[in-house]
Design a protein around this motif. Structure first.
Motif, PDB file in Angstrom:
ATOM      1  N   THR A 270       9.825   3.149   5.157  1.00 24.83           N
ATOM      2  CA  THR A 270       9.169   2.051   5.848  1.00 24.83           C
ATOM      3  C   THR A 270       7.661   2.270   5.878  1.00 24.83           C
ATOM      4  O   THR A 270       7.212   3.345   6.279  1.00 24.83           O
ATOM      5  CB  THR A 270       9.676   1.960   7.303  1.00 24.83           C
ATOM      6  OG1 THR A 270      11.082   1.781   7.285  1.00 24.83           O
ATOM      7  CG2 THR A 270       9.015   0.820   8.046  1.00 24.83           C
ATOM      8  N   THR A 271       6.904   1.264   5.453  1.00 24.51           N
ATOM      9  CA  THR A 271       5.460   1.364   5.607  1.00 24.51           C
ATOM     10  C   THR A 271       5.088   1.169   7.068  1.00 24.51           C
ATOM     11  O   THR A 271       5.868   0.632   7.857  1.00 24.51           O
ATOM     12  CB  THR A 271       4.747   0.312   4.741  1.00 24.51           C
ATOM     13  OG1 THR A 271       5.248  -0.979   5.079  1.00 24.51           O
ATOM     14  CG2 THR A 271       4.986   0.575   3.264  1.00 24.51           C
ATOM     15  N   LEU A 272       3.888   1.581   7.445  1.00 26.43           N
ATOM     16  CA  LEU A 272       3.549   1.647   8.865  1.00 26.43           C
ATOM     17  C   LEU A 272       3.010   0.351   9.475  1.00 26.43           C
ATOM     18  O   LEU A 272       3.400  -0.008  10.585  1.00 26.43           O
ATOM     19  CB  LEU A 272       2.526   2.775   9.107  1.00 26.43           C
ATOM     20  CG  LEU A 272       3.090   4.177   9.303  1.00 26.43           C
ATOM     21  CD1 LEU A 272       3.667   4.719   8.009  1.00 26.43           C
ATOM     22  CD2 LEU A 272       2.031   5.116   9.839  1.00 26.43           C
ATOM     23  N   PRO A 273       2.070  -0.351   8.835  1.00 25.62           N
ATOM     24  CA  PRO A 273       1.341  -1.379   9.584  1.00 25.62           C
ATOM     25  C   PRO A 273       2.067  -2.711   9.680  1.00 25.62           C
ATOM     26  O   PRO A 273       2.907  -3.032   8.839  1.00 25.62           O
ATOM     27  CB  PRO A 273       0.055  -1.546   8.770  1.00 25.62           C
ATOM     28  CG  PRO A 273       0.450  -1.221   7.374  1.00 25.62           C
ATOM     29  CD  PRO A 273       1.546  -0.178   7.469  1.00 25.62           C
ATOM     30  N   TRP A 274       1.731  -3.496  10.699  1.00 24.95           N
ATOM     31  CA  TRP A 274       2.283  -4.849  10.833  1.00 24.95           C
ATOM     32  C   TRP A 274       1.450  -5.836  10.038  1.00 24.95           C
ATOM     33  O   TRP A 274       1.903  -6.925   9.715  1.00 24.95           O
ATOM     34  CB  TRP A 274       2.370  -5.263  12.305  1.00 24.95           C
ATOM     35  CG  TRP A 274       1.112  -5.067  13.103  1.00 24.95           C
ATOM     36  CD1 TRP A 274       0.721  -3.910  13.733  1.00 24.95           C
ATOM     37  CD2 TRP A 274       0.096  -6.026  13.362  1.00 24.95           C
ATOM     38  NE1 TRP A 274      -0.491  -4.107  14.350  1.00 24.95           N
ATOM     39  CE2 TRP A 274      -0.895  -5.394  14.148  1.00 24.95           C
ATOM     40  CE3 TRP A 274      -0.088  -7.363  13.004  1.00 24.95           C
ATOM     41  CZ2 TRP A 274      -2.052  -6.052  14.578  1.00 24.95           C
ATOM     42  CZ3 TRP A 274      -1.228  -8.020  13.439  1.00 24.95           C
ATOM     43  CH2 TRP A 274      -2.193  -7.358  14.220  1.00 24.95           C
ATOM     44  N   LYS A 275       0.226  -5.468   9.747  1.00 27.80           N
ATOM     45  CA  LYS A 275      -0.633  -6.263   8.896  1.00 27.80           C
ATOM     46  C   LYS A 275      -1.427  -5.266   8.064  1.00 27.80           C
ATOM     47  O   LYS A 275      -1.661  -4.140   8.503  1.00 27.80           O
ATOM     48  CB  LYS A 275      -1.579  -7.103   9.768  1.00 27.80           C
ATOM     49  CG  LYS A 275      -1.919  -8.463   9.225  1.00 27.80           C
ATOM     50  CD  LYS A 275      -2.621  -9.318  10.277  1.00 27.80           C
ATOM     51  CE  LYS A 275      -2.601 -10.768   9.877  1.00 27.80           C
ATOM     52  NZ  LYS A 275      -3.215 -11.643  10.887  1.00 27.80           N
ATOM     53  N   ARG A 276      -1.882  -5.676   6.898  1.00 24.12           N
ATOM     54  CA  ARG A 276      -2.568  -4.741   6.018  1.00 24.12           C
ATOM     55  C   ARG A 276      -3.751  -4.096   6.740  1.00 24.12           C
ATOM     56  O   ARG A 276      -4.530  -4.778   7.424  1.00 24.12           O
ATOM     57  CB  ARG A 276      -3.053  -5.464   4.757  1.00 24.12           C
ATOM     58  CG  ARG A 276      -3.346  -4.472   3.656  1.00 24.12           C
ATOM     59  CD  ARG A 276      -3.708  -5.126   2.353  1.00 24.12           C
ATOM     60  NE  ARG A 276      -3.799  -4.077   1.340  1.00 24.12           N
ATOM     61  CZ  ARG A 276      -4.497  -4.177   0.232  1.00 24.12           C
ATOM     62  NH1 ARG A 276      -5.143  -5.286  -0.042  1.00 24.12           N
ATOM     63  NH2 ARG A 276      -4.529  -3.180  -0.623  1.00 24.12           N
TER      64      ARG A 276
ATOM     65  N   ASP B 121      -3.914   2.366  16.789  1.00 26.13           N
ATOM     66  CA  ASP B 121      -3.768   1.645  18.045  1.00 26.13           C
ATOM     67  C   ASP B 121      -5.119   1.047  18.442  1.00 26.13           C
ATOM     68  O   ASP B 121      -6.136   1.282  17.778  1.00 26.13           O
ATOM     69  CB  ASP B 121      -3.172   2.537  19.147  1.00 26.13           C
ATOM     70  CG  ASP B 121      -4.043   3.744  19.469  1.00 26.13           C
ATOM     71  OD1 ASP B 121      -5.188   3.821  18.982  1.00 26.13           O
ATOM     72  OD2 ASP B 121      -3.584   4.615  20.222  1.00 26.13           O
TER      73      ASP B 121
ATOM     74  N   ASP C 292       0.835  -1.190   0.000  1.00 25.24           N
ATOM     75  CA  ASP C 292       0.000   0.000   0.000  1.00 25.24           C
ATOM     76  C   ASP C 292       0.876   1.247   0.000  1.00 25.24           C
ATOM     77  O   ASP C 292       1.883   1.315   0.705  1.00 25.24           O
ATOM     78  CB  ASP C 292      -0.915  -0.001   1.232  1.00 25.24           C
ATOM     79  CG  ASP C 292      -2.045  -1.014   1.090  1.00 25.24           C
ATOM     80  OD1 ASP C 292      -2.416  -1.324  -0.057  1.00 25.24           O
ATOM     81  OD2 ASP C 292      -2.541  -1.502   2.117  1.00 25.24           O
TER      82      ASP C 292
ATOM     83  N   ALA D 209       4.340   0.326  13.178  1.00 26.01           N
ATOM     84  CA  ALA D 209       4.635  -0.911  13.906  1.00 26.01           C
ATOM     85  C   ALA D 209       6.125  -1.222  13.959  1.00 26.01           C
ATOM     86  O   ALA D 209       6.544  -2.033  14.771  1.00 26.01           O
ATOM     87  CB  ALA D 209       3.897  -2.077  13.248  1.00 26.01           C
ATOM     88  N   ALA D 210       6.932  -0.581  13.116  1.00 28.85           N
ATOM     89  CA  ALA D 210       8.362  -0.914  13.111  1.00 28.85           C
ATOM     90  C   ALA D 210       9.010  -0.545  14.438  1.00 28.85           C
ATOM     91  O   ALA D 210       9.711  -1.346  15.039  1.00 28.85           O
ATOM     92  CB  ALA D 210       9.061  -0.216  11.957  1.00 28.85           C
TER      93      ALA D 210
ATOM     94  N   GLY E 211       7.131   1.687  16.858  1.00 34.23           N
ATOM     95  CA  GLY E 211       6.154   2.151  17.831  1.00 34.23           C
ATOM     96  C   GLY E 211       5.811   3.624  17.808  1.00 34.23           C
ATOM     97  O   GLY E 211       5.224   4.132  18.775  1.00 34.23           O
TER      98      GLY E 211
END
Lengths: 311, 120
Positions: free
Chosen positions: B52-58, B63, B28, B72-73, B75
Protein backbone atom coordinates in the motif's frame (compact mmCIF):
# COMPACT_ATOMS: atom_id res chain seq x y z
CA UNK A 1 -33.84 -3.33 19.66
CA UNK A 2 -35.03 -1.31 16.69
CA UNK A 3 -31.64 0.15 15.81
CA UNK A 4 -31.71 1.20 12.16
CA UNK A 5 -28.04 1.76 11.46
CA UNK A 6 -25.28 4.33 11.80
CA UNK A 7 -26.56 7.90 11.70
CA UNK A 8 -23.25 9.69 12.20
CA UNK A 9 -19.54 9.12 12.71
CA UNK A 10 -17.70 11.73 14.75
CA UNK A 11 -14.05 12.33 13.94
CA UNK A 12 -11.31 14.23 15.74
CA UNK A 13 -8.79 14.80 12.98
CA UNK A 14 -5.28 16.13 12.47
CA UNK A 15 -5.97 18.21 9.35
CA UNK A 16 -9.48 19.67 9.60
CA UNK A 17 -9.33 21.60 6.32
CA UNK A 18 -8.13 18.58 4.34
CA UNK A 19 -10.85 16.38 5.83
CA UNK A 20 -13.60 18.90 5.12
CA UNK A 21 -12.44 19.26 1.54
CA UNK A 22 -12.29 15.48 1.20
CA UNK A 23 -15.87 15.21 2.51
CA UNK A 24 -17.06 17.70 -0.12
CA UNK A 25 -15.08 16.07 -2.90
CA UNK A 26 -16.44 12.65 -1.85
CA UNK A 27 -19.89 14.11 -2.46
CA UNK A 28 -21.24 14.89 0.98
CA UNK A 29 -23.10 18.15 1.57
CA UNK A 30 -21.89 20.80 4.01
CA UNK A 31 -24.76 20.92 6.50
CA UNK A 32 -23.08 23.50 8.73
CA UNK A 33 -21.65 23.17 12.22
CA UNK A 34 -18.92 20.77 10.98
CA UNK A 35 -21.46 18.26 9.66
CA UNK A 36 -21.23 16.68 6.19
CA UNK A 37 -24.22 14.64 5.15
CA UNK A 38 -25.59 12.26 2.53
CA UNK A 39 -28.96 12.71 0.83
CA UNK A 40 -30.83 11.07 3.72
CA UNK A 41 -29.21 13.24 6.41
CA UNK A 42 -26.79 10.62 7.76
CA UNK A 43 -23.16 11.67 7.73
CA UNK A 44 -20.01 12.62 9.55
CA UNK A 45 -18.92 15.34 11.95
CA UNK A 46 -15.38 16.69 11.55
CA UNK A 47 -13.70 18.30 14.55
CA UNK A 48 -10.08 19.00 15.45
CA UNK A 49 -8.49 16.16 17.40
CA UNK A 50 -8.07 18.39 20.47
CA UNK A 51 -11.68 19.65 20.46
CA UNK A 52 -12.85 19.57 24.07
CA UNK A 53 -16.32 18.29 23.15
CA UNK A 54 -14.96 14.99 21.83
CA UNK A 55 -14.84 11.76 23.82
CA UNK A 56 -11.30 10.67 24.67
CA UNK A 57 -9.43 8.98 21.81
CA UNK A 58 -8.52 5.32 21.79
CA UNK A 59 -4.94 4.55 22.80
CA UNK A 60 -4.16 3.77 19.18
CA UNK A 61 -4.80 7.40 18.22
CA UNK A 62 -7.65 6.46 15.88
CA UNK A 63 -9.41 9.58 14.61
CA UNK A 64 -12.90 8.01 14.93
CA UNK A 65 -14.13 9.22 18.30
CA UNK A 66 -17.79 8.17 18.33
CA UNK A 67 -20.29 6.11 16.34
CA UNK A 68 -23.86 7.37 16.65
CA UNK A 69 -26.66 4.93 15.83
CA UNK A 70 -30.09 5.99 14.70
CA UNK A 71 -32.98 4.21 16.41
CA UNK A 72 -36.65 4.04 15.43
CA UNK A 73 -38.19 5.92 18.33
CA UNK A 74 -37.87 7.19 21.89
CA UNK A 75 -39.04 3.85 23.26
CA UNK A 76 -36.01 2.15 21.67
CA UNK A 77 -33.75 4.84 23.08
CA UNK A 78 -35.22 4.25 26.54
CA UNK A 79 -34.78 0.50 26.18
CA UNK A 80 -31.10 0.91 25.25
CA UNK A 81 -30.61 3.25 28.19
CA UNK A 82 -32.15 0.72 30.55
CA UNK A 83 -30.15 -2.18 29.13
CA UNK A 84 -26.75 -0.50 29.12
CA UNK A 85 -27.30 1.20 32.49
CA UNK A 86 -27.18 -2.24 34.10
CA UNK A 87 -23.39 -2.25 34.02
CA UNK A 88 -22.06 1.10 32.73
CA UNK A 89 -22.56 4.82 32.74
CA UNK A 90 -25.06 6.05 30.18
CA UNK A 91 -25.01 9.81 29.67
CA UNK A 92 -27.97 11.72 28.31
CA UNK A 93 -26.68 14.65 26.25
CA UNK A 94 -28.30 18.04 25.68
CA UNK A 95 -29.66 16.99 22.29
CA UNK A 96 -31.53 14.05 23.83
CA UNK A 97 -29.12 11.41 22.55
CA UNK A 98 -27.39 8.99 24.88
CA UNK A 99 -23.73 8.04 25.09
CA UNK A 100 -22.00 4.95 26.44
CA UNK A 101 -18.95 2.83 25.72
CA UNK A 102 -19.13 -0.69 24.30
CA UNK A 103 -17.28 -3.65 25.82
CA UNK A 104 -14.14 -3.14 23.74
CA UNK A 105 -13.73 0.61 24.15
CA UNK A 106 -15.59 2.28 21.29
CA UNK A 107 -17.75 5.25 22.29
CA UNK A 108 -21.31 4.89 21.04
CA UNK A 109 -24.17 7.31 20.75
CA UNK A 110 -27.84 6.55 20.17
CA UNK A 111 -30.47 8.98 18.94
CA UNK A 112 -33.90 8.92 17.36
CA UNK A 113 -32.74 8.65 13.79
CA UNK A 114 -32.21 11.69 11.60
CA UNK A 115 -32.36 9.42 8.55
CA UNK A 116 -34.91 10.81 6.08
CA UNK A 117 -36.81 8.48 3.73
CA UNK A 118 -35.55 8.73 0.16
CA UNK A 119 -37.65 8.45 -2.95
CA UNK A 120 -35.01 7.85 -5.59
CA UNK A 121 -34.72 5.32 -8.38
CA UNK A 122 -31.97 2.71 -8.32
CA UNK A 123 -29.66 2.42 -11.28
CA UNK A 124 -31.69 0.96 -14.14
CA UNK A 125 -30.26 -1.36 -16.79
CA UNK A 126 -31.50 -2.89 -20.03
CA UNK A 127 -30.58 -6.51 -20.69
CA UNK A 128 -31.64 -9.00 -23.38
CA UNK A 129 -34.26 -11.36 -22.06
CA UNK A 130 -35.45 -8.95 -19.41
CA UNK A 131 -38.01 -6.21 -19.43
CA UNK A 132 -36.12 -2.93 -20.05
CA UNK A 133 -35.61 -1.01 -16.83
CA UNK A 134 -34.76 2.12 -18.78
CA UNK A 135 -37.30 2.95 -21.43
CA UNK A 136 -36.81 3.85 -25.07
CA UNK A 137 -34.79 7.02 -25.66
CA UNK A 138 -33.72 7.22 -22.02
CA UNK A 139 -29.95 7.49 -21.76
CA UNK A 140 -27.98 5.71 -19.08
CA UNK A 141 -24.98 7.91 -18.42
CA UNK A 142 -23.90 11.50 -18.52
CA UNK A 143 -20.58 13.13 -17.79
CA UNK A 144 -22.53 16.02 -16.29
CA UNK A 145 -24.26 13.86 -13.69
CA UNK A 146 -22.70 14.05 -10.22
CA UNK A 147 -23.49 10.97 -8.11
CA UNK A 148 -24.29 11.75 -4.48
CA UNK A 149 -23.87 9.44 -1.50
CA UNK A 150 -27.35 8.42 -0.40
CA UNK A 151 -26.94 6.96 3.05
CA UNK A 152 -24.29 6.06 5.63
CA UNK A 153 -23.83 2.34 5.03
CA UNK A 154 -21.40 0.76 7.45
CA UNK A 155 -18.32 1.09 9.60
CA UNK A 156 -15.53 -1.44 10.05
CA UNK A 157 -13.55 -1.63 13.27
CA UNK A 158 -10.13 -3.05 14.03
CA UNK A 159 -10.79 -4.97 17.27
CA UNK A 160 -8.50 -7.15 19.40
CA UNK A 161 -11.23 -9.19 21.09
CA UNK A 162 -13.70 -10.22 18.40
CA UNK A 163 -15.69 -12.59 20.61
CA UNK A 164 -16.23 -9.92 23.25
CA UNK A 165 -17.22 -7.34 20.65
CA UNK A 166 -19.64 -9.66 18.84
CA UNK A 167 -21.25 -10.74 22.11
CA UNK A 168 -21.85 -7.13 23.17
CA UNK A 169 -23.54 -6.10 19.93
CA UNK A 170 -25.55 -9.35 19.71
CA UNK A 171 -26.62 -9.75 23.33
CA UNK A 172 -26.95 -6.17 24.46
CA UNK A 173 -28.07 -4.40 21.28
CA UNK A 174 -29.73 -7.16 19.24
CA UNK A 175 -27.40 -7.15 16.25
CA UNK A 176 -27.50 -10.27 14.05
CA UNK A 177 -24.43 -11.94 12.53
CA UNK A 178 -25.07 -12.48 8.81
CA UNK A 179 -21.72 -13.94 7.73
CA UNK A 180 -18.25 -14.44 9.17
CA UNK A 181 -14.61 -14.59 8.15
CA UNK A 182 -12.97 -17.33 10.20
CA UNK A 183 -10.77 -15.98 13.02
CA UNK A 184 -11.19 -12.48 11.58
CA UNK A 185 -14.65 -11.29 12.45
CA UNK A 186 -18.40 -11.20 11.91
CA UNK A 187 -20.52 -9.08 9.60
CA UNK A 188 -23.42 -7.75 11.68
CA UNK A 189 -26.66 -5.90 11.10
CA UNK A 190 -28.90 -4.30 13.71
CA UNK A 191 -32.54 -5.33 14.06
CA UNK A 192 -33.95 -2.32 12.23
CA UNK A 193 -32.37 -2.93 8.83
CA UNK A 194 -32.05 -5.79 6.37
CA UNK A 195 -28.70 -4.58 4.99
CA UNK A 196 -26.17 -7.43 5.02
CA UNK A 197 -23.98 -5.46 7.41
CA UNK A 198 -23.68 -2.07 9.00
CA UNK A 199 -20.81 -3.27 11.19
CA UNK A 200 -17.85 -5.54 10.55
CA UNK A 201 -14.87 -6.41 12.73
CA UNK A 202 -11.30 -7.21 11.77
CA UNK A 203 -9.22 -8.93 14.44
CA UNK A 204 -6.02 -7.03 15.22
CA UNK A 205 -3.45 -6.53 17.97
CA UNK A 206 -4.56 -4.02 20.65
CA UNK A 207 -2.34 -1.21 19.35
CA UNK A 208 -4.32 -1.23 16.08
CA UNK A 209 -7.79 -0.76 17.56
CA UNK A 210 -9.71 1.80 15.57
CA UNK A 211 -11.59 2.24 12.34
CA UNK A 212 -10.54 0.46 9.15
CA UNK A 213 -13.04 2.18 6.86
CA UNK A 214 -16.51 3.61 6.57
CA UNK A 215 -18.88 3.79 3.63
CA UNK A 216 -21.89 5.45 2.09
CA UNK A 217 -24.38 3.72 -0.22
CA UNK A 218 -24.56 4.97 -3.80
CA UNK A 219 -27.36 4.43 -6.33
CA UNK A 220 -25.68 1.60 -8.24
CA UNK A 221 -22.41 0.34 -9.70
CA UNK A 222 -22.19 3.14 -12.24
CA UNK A 223 -22.44 5.71 -9.45
CA UNK A 224 -19.68 3.91 -7.51
CA UNK A 225 -17.49 3.94 -10.61
CA UNK A 226 -18.32 7.49 -11.64
CA UNK A 227 -17.90 8.95 -8.14
CA UNK A 228 -14.67 7.04 -7.60
CA UNK A 229 -13.29 8.13 -10.94
CA UNK A 230 -14.15 11.74 -10.13
CA UNK A 231 -12.35 11.40 -6.80
CA UNK A 232 -9.26 10.11 -8.59
CA UNK A 233 -9.49 12.99 -11.06
CA UNK A 234 -9.28 15.31 -8.05
CA UNK A 235 -6.01 13.63 -7.08
CA UNK A 236 -7.16 11.28 -4.33
CA UNK A 237 -5.54 7.87 -4.27
CA UNK A 238 -7.33 4.56 -4.62
CA UNK A 239 -6.70 1.90 -1.98
CA UNK A 240 -8.75 -1.04 -3.27
CA UNK A 241 -11.16 -1.30 -6.15
CA UNK A 242 -13.35 -0.87 -7.96
CA UNK A 243 -14.69 -4.36 -7.47
CA UNK A 244 -17.51 -6.40 -6.04
CA UNK A 245 -17.54 -8.12 -2.68
CA UNK A 246 -18.82 -11.64 -2.13
CA UNK A 247 -20.28 -11.36 1.38
CA UNK A 248 -22.89 -8.62 0.97
CA UNK A 249 -22.52 -8.57 -2.84
CA UNK A 250 -21.86 -4.84 -2.65
CA UNK A 251 -19.83 -3.04 -5.28
CA UNK A 252 -16.89 -1.27 -3.64
CA UNK A 253 -14.18 1.28 -4.22
CA UNK A 254 -11.92 2.30 -1.31
CA UNK A 255 -9.79 5.43 -1.05
CA UNK A 256 -7.11 6.49 1.40
CA UNK A 257 -8.08 9.63 3.28
CA UNK A 258 -6.86 12.28 5.70
CA UNK A 259 -9.24 10.73 8.30
CA UNK A 260 -6.55 8.15 9.10
CA UNK A 261 -8.69 5.40 7.61
CA UNK A 262 -10.03 4.31 4.27
CA UNK A 263 -13.31 5.61 2.89
CA UNK A 264 -15.42 3.51 0.54
CA UNK A 265 -18.21 3.98 -1.94
CA UNK A 266 -20.58 1.01 -2.04
CA UNK A 267 -23.81 0.02 -3.78
CA UNK A 268 -26.28 -2.82 -4.17
CA UNK A 269 -25.87 -4.67 -0.88
CA UNK A 270 -27.74 -7.91 -0.18
CA UNK A 271 -30.71 -7.80 2.16
CA UNK A 272 -31.40 -10.50 4.74
CA UNK A 273 -34.05 -11.45 7.24
CA UNK A 274 -34.46 -14.07 9.96
CA UNK A 275 -34.50 -16.87 7.37
CA UNK A 276 -30.87 -16.24 6.40
CA UNK A 277 -28.30 -18.89 7.35
CA UNK A 278 -24.95 -17.24 8.13
CA UNK A 279 -22.01 -18.34 5.99
CA UNK A 280 -18.37 -18.63 7.01
CA UNK A 281 -15.24 -18.40 4.88
CA UNK A 282 -11.52 -17.92 5.27
CA UNK A 283 -10.53 -14.27 4.90
CA UNK A 284 -8.47 -13.14 1.93
CA UNK A 285 -8.85 -11.79 -1.56
CA UNK A 286 -10.33 -15.03 -2.95
CA UNK A 287 -13.28 -14.81 -0.58
CA UNK A 288 -13.55 -11.01 -0.44
CA UNK A 289 -14.09 -10.13 -4.06
CA UNK A 290 -15.80 -11.77 -6.99
CA UNK A 291 -13.71 -9.48 -9.18
CA UNK A 292 -11.36 -6.54 -8.82
CA UNK A 293 -10.63 -3.83 -11.37
CA UNK A 294 -7.44 -2.20 -10.17
CA UNK A 295 -7.63 1.52 -10.70
CA UNK A 296 -4.36 3.36 -11.11
CA UNK A 297 -4.13 7.02 -11.88
CA UNK A 298 -1.62 7.61 -14.65
CA UNK A 299 -0.32 11.00 -13.65
CA UNK A 300 2.91 10.70 -15.62
CA UNK A 301 1.87 9.67 -19.09
CA UNK A 302 5.42 9.91 -20.32
CA UNK A 303 6.73 10.76 -23.72
CA UNK A 304 10.03 11.96 -25.09
CA UNK A 305 11.86 14.41 -22.93
CA UNK A 306 9.70 14.03 -19.80
CA UNK A 307 11.96 11.57 -18.03
CA UNK A 308 15.35 12.77 -16.80
CA UNK A 309 18.05 10.92 -18.65
CA UNK A 310 20.48 8.78 -16.67
CA UNK A 311 23.91 10.28 -16.33
CA UNK B 1 27.97 5.34 -11.49
CA UNK B 2 24.90 6.16 -13.60
CA UNK B 3 22.35 8.22 -11.78
CA UNK B 4 19.06 10.03 -12.28
CA UNK B 5 18.41 13.65 -11.43
CA UNK B 6 15.48 14.05 -9.04
CA UNK B 7 15.51 17.84 -9.12
CA UNK B 8 16.74 20.65 -6.98
CA UNK B 9 16.68 20.72 -3.20
CA UNK B 10 14.55 23.83 -3.51
CA UNK B 11 11.82 21.70 -5.14
CA UNK B 12 10.97 20.46 -1.65
CA UNK B 13 10.38 23.25 0.89
CA UNK B 14 11.57 22.51 4.46
CA UNK B 15 9.01 20.45 6.34
CA UNK B 16 7.49 19.02 3.18
CA UNK B 17 7.77 15.89 1.10
CA UNK B 18 7.66 14.86 -2.53
CA UNK B 19 6.93 11.58 -4.27
CA UNK B 20 8.78 10.26 -7.30
CA UNK B 21 7.85 7.83 -10.06
CA UNK B 22 11.06 7.50 -12.09
CA UNK B 23 9.76 4.64 -14.22
CA UNK B 24 6.39 6.29 -14.79
CA UNK B 25 4.39 3.43 -13.36
CA UNK B 26 1.46 5.69 -12.51
CA UNK B 27 2.15 5.51 -8.78
CA UNK B 28 5.04 7.05 -6.89
CA UNK B 29 7.51 4.40 -5.83
CA UNK B 30 9.52 6.43 -3.32
CA UNK B 31 9.41 9.78 -1.57
CA UNK B 32 11.77 12.31 -0.05
CA UNK B 33 11.12 14.30 3.13
CA UNK B 34 13.05 17.50 3.81
CA UNK B 35 13.79 18.66 7.33
CA UNK B 36 15.94 21.79 7.18
CA UNK B 37 18.61 20.79 4.70
CA UNK B 38 18.43 17.12 5.64
CA UNK B 39 16.71 14.71 3.30
CA UNK B 40 15.20 11.34 4.16
CA UNK B 41 14.07 9.00 1.39
CA UNK B 42 11.88 5.89 1.71
CA UNK B 43 10.09 3.49 -0.59
CA UNK B 44 6.40 4.41 -0.86
CA UNK B 45 5.17 1.23 0.77
CA UNK B 46 3.53 0.96 4.18
CA UNK B 47 4.90 -2.03 6.10
CA UNK B 48 1.38 -2.76 7.41
CA UNK B 49 0.29 -4.58 4.25
CA UNK B 50 3.50 -4.32 2.26
CA UNK B 51 1.79 -3.21 -0.94
CA UNK B 52 0.00 0.00 0.00
CA UNK B 53 1.30 3.44 -0.88
CA UNK B 54 1.13 5.99 1.92
CA UNK B 55 -0.50 9.27 0.85
CA UNK B 56 -4.18 10.12 0.31
CA UNK B 57 -3.14 12.62 -2.32
CA UNK B 58 0.11 12.88 -4.23
CA UNK B 59 2.98 14.29 -2.09
CA UNK B 60 0.85 14.32 1.13
CA UNK B 61 3.18 12.20 3.24
CA UNK B 62 3.31 14.28 6.44
CA UNK B 63 0.91 15.18 9.22
CA UNK B 64 -0.28 18.78 9.49
CA UNK B 65 2.56 19.78 11.85
CA UNK B 66 5.15 18.03 9.65
CA UNK B 67 6.18 16.02 12.72
CA UNK B 68 5.59 12.55 11.31
CA UNK B 69 5.22 10.62 8.09
CA UNK B 70 1.63 9.32 7.83
CA UNK B 71 0.08 6.36 6.05
CA UNK B 72 -3.41 7.51 5.12
CA UNK B 73 -4.85 4.00 4.76
CA UNK B 74 -4.93 3.25 8.49
CA UNK B 75 -3.28 6.22 10.16
CA UNK B 76 0.19 4.85 10.93
CA UNK B 77 2.69 7.49 12.10
CA UNK B 78 6.41 7.13 11.35
CA UNK B 79 9.44 9.04 12.62
CA UNK B 80 10.84 11.13 9.80
CA UNK B 81 14.50 10.40 10.51
CA UNK B 82 14.32 6.68 11.25
CA UNK B 83 11.17 5.61 9.42
CA UNK B 84 10.02 3.73 12.53
CA UNK B 85 6.27 3.38 13.07
CA UNK B 86 5.45 4.91 16.46
CA UNK B 87 1.66 4.71 16.29
CA UNK B 88 -0.82 2.64 14.34
CA UNK B 89 -1.11 -0.74 12.71
CA UNK B 90 2.58 -1.43 12.02
CA UNK B 91 3.92 -0.26 15.38
CA UNK B 92 7.67 -0.84 15.63
CA UNK B 93 8.09 -1.70 11.95
CA UNK B 94 10.07 0.52 9.61
CA UNK B 95 9.71 2.18 6.26
CA UNK B 96 12.43 1.05 3.88
CA UNK B 97 15.09 3.75 3.70
CA UNK B 98 16.82 4.36 0.39
CA UNK B 99 20.01 6.29 -0.37
CA UNK B 100 19.93 9.50 -2.36
CA UNK B 101 22.62 12.10 -2.87
CA UNK B 102 22.67 15.89 -2.82
CA UNK B 103 25.37 17.50 -4.93
CA UNK B 104 27.33 20.63 -4.06
CA UNK B 105 24.93 22.45 -6.37
CA UNK B 106 21.95 21.29 -4.29
CA UNK B 107 20.79 18.82 -6.91
CA UNK B 108 19.13 15.59 -5.74
CA UNK B 109 20.28 12.37 -7.38
CA UNK B 110 19.50 8.68 -7.09
CA UNK B 111 21.68 5.95 -8.57
CA UNK B 112 20.45 3.48 -11.13
CA UNK B 113 21.68 0.72 -8.83
CA UNK B 114 19.36 1.97 -6.09
CA UNK B 115 16.42 2.20 -8.48
CA UNK B 116 17.07 -1.38 -9.55
CA UNK B 117 17.82 -2.74 -6.08
CA UNK B 118 14.62 -1.32 -4.57
CA UNK B 119 12.50 -1.86 -7.71
CA UNK B 120 11.63 1.84 -7.84
Amino acid sequence: MNIIGPDKLVFGVDDVDACKQFALDYGLKDAGDNHYVALDGTGIEILAKDDASLPAPLQSGSMLRKTIYGVADQATLDAITEELSKDRDVKTLDDGSIEATDDVGFVLGFQVTVRQPLELAAEAINAPGAEPQRGVNKIGVSKDFTPKPRSLSHVVYFVPDIEKAEAFYAERLGFVTTDRFTDTGPFMRPGGTQDHHTLFFLKTPPFMQGVEHFTFHMGGPTEVSQAGYALMEKGYQSFWGPGRHIFGSNWFWYFKSPFGCNIEYDADMDLHDENWEPREAQPGADNSQVFLLKATEKWAPGGPGEKPLPR
Amino acid sequence: MSKVLLGSLSDIPPGQAKGFDPNQTGKDTFFVVRQGNQLFAYTDICPHYGNTTLPWKRHHYLDSASDHIVCAAHGALFEIDSGTCVQGPCLGQKLLKIPIEVSSHSEMWISLETLEEFNL
